[in-house]
Design a protein around this motif. Sequence first.
Motif, PDB file in Angstrom:
ATOM      1  N   VAL A   6     -17.434  24.986  11.782  1.00 29.52           N
ATOM      2  CA  VAL A   6     -16.972  24.698  10.421  1.00 29.52           C
ATOM      3  C   VAL A   6     -17.220  23.232  10.112  1.00 29.52           C
ATOM      4  O   VAL A   6     -17.387  22.408  11.018  1.00 29.52           O
ATOM      5  N   THR A   7     -17.229  22.907   8.836  1.00 31.27           N
ATOM      6  CA  THR A   7     -17.474  21.525   8.442  1.00 31.27           C
ATOM      7  C   THR A   7     -16.351  20.631   8.963  1.00 31.27           C
ATOM      8  O   THR A   7     -15.224  21.078   9.183  1.00 31.27           O
ATOM      9  N   GLU A   8     -16.668  19.359   9.126  1.00 31.78           N
ATOM     10  CA  GLU A   8     -15.741  18.421   9.756  1.00 31.78           C
ATOM     11  C   GLU A   8     -14.418  18.294   9.000  1.00 31.78           C
ATOM     12  O   GLU A   8     -13.369  18.114   9.598  1.00 31.78           O
ATOM     13  N   ASP A   9     -14.468  18.409   7.672  1.00 27.79           N
ATOM     14  CA  ASP A   9     -13.226  18.275   6.900  1.00 27.79           C
ATOM     15  C   ASP A   9     -12.270  19.458   7.099  1.00 27.79           C
ATOM     16  O   ASP A   9     -11.106  19.384   6.730  1.00 27.79           O
ATOM     17  N   LEU A  10     -12.724  20.547   7.706  1.00 30.96           N
ATOM     18  CA  LEU A  10     -11.862  21.698   7.959  1.00 30.96           C
ATOM     19  C   LEU A  10     -11.331  21.758   9.395  1.00 30.96           C
ATOM     20  O   LEU A  10     -10.557  22.647   9.724  1.00 30.96           O
ATOM     21  N   HIS A  11     -11.718  20.824  10.246  1.00 29.88           N
ATOM     22  CA  HIS A  11     -11.292  20.862  11.639  1.00 29.88           C
ATOM     23  C   HIS A  11      -9.774  20.860  11.777  1.00 29.88           C
ATOM     24  O   HIS A  11      -9.207  21.653  12.526  1.00 29.88           O
ATOM     25  N   SER A  12      -9.091  19.962  11.059  1.00 30.03           N
ATOM     26  CA  SER A  12      -7.633  19.878  11.199  1.00 30.03           C
ATOM     27  C   SER A  12      -6.953  21.115  10.624  1.00 30.03           C
ATOM     28  O   SER A  12      -5.963  21.599  11.176  1.00 30.03           O
ATOM     29  N   VAL A  13      -7.486  21.673   9.536  1.00 33.93           N
ATOM     30  CA  VAL A  13      -6.906  22.883   8.954  1.00 33.93           C
ATOM     31  C   VAL A  13      -7.083  24.065   9.907  1.00 33.93           C
ATOM     32  O   VAL A  13      -6.144  24.832  10.144  1.00 33.93           O
TER      33      VAL A  13
END
Length: 172
Positions: free
Chosen positions: A113-120
């Motif tokens: 997944v894209t990096e901005d979705l890692h924490s989600v």
Amino acid sequence: MRPHTAAQIQPFGRKAKARILALMRHNAALAEQVQLAPDKQGVDEIIWEYPAAIAAIIGMLIMPPKSAREFIGRMMCTVLSSVILGPLLTIWVITRQPGLLAQAVQVAAHTGVTEDLHSVMGLFYVMGPWMLSAGLPVWWILGEAWMRWPQRMQEQGIPSWVAEMEGNISGK
């Protein structure tokens, strides 16, 4: 649905419990492999055999509803319990195991997944099992206590049920 005897049900229950325990051992082994993986390639080489969605079916397999009304009532209460108690249980777990969320984010980083979705995605990985854990007991409790209790009362009769409860309370 047809009634089953205890002799028919118990072997299935033992097999189901053995399967659940095997899946739990497999999950622990996967978590250990992820922790021991030296890099992204190491995580990519791990074989992920079981889809996570299978856990949601466990409740209905172990204690299936007897009617559409029972299914709807139990499903609504289970979802409500998961939505309300699941996040609270997740917060409790994260405060007890602070490194768990960081490890889940690291796993999410290896999913593509894209990096901005890692924490989600990491939060989803931690929260999902605890939300399920918060909902399944409600499914089982409602199935036995709320939905099937009126049927038992009708079959047994209120006076004999009251006498049975008095005996249980007094220890007779």
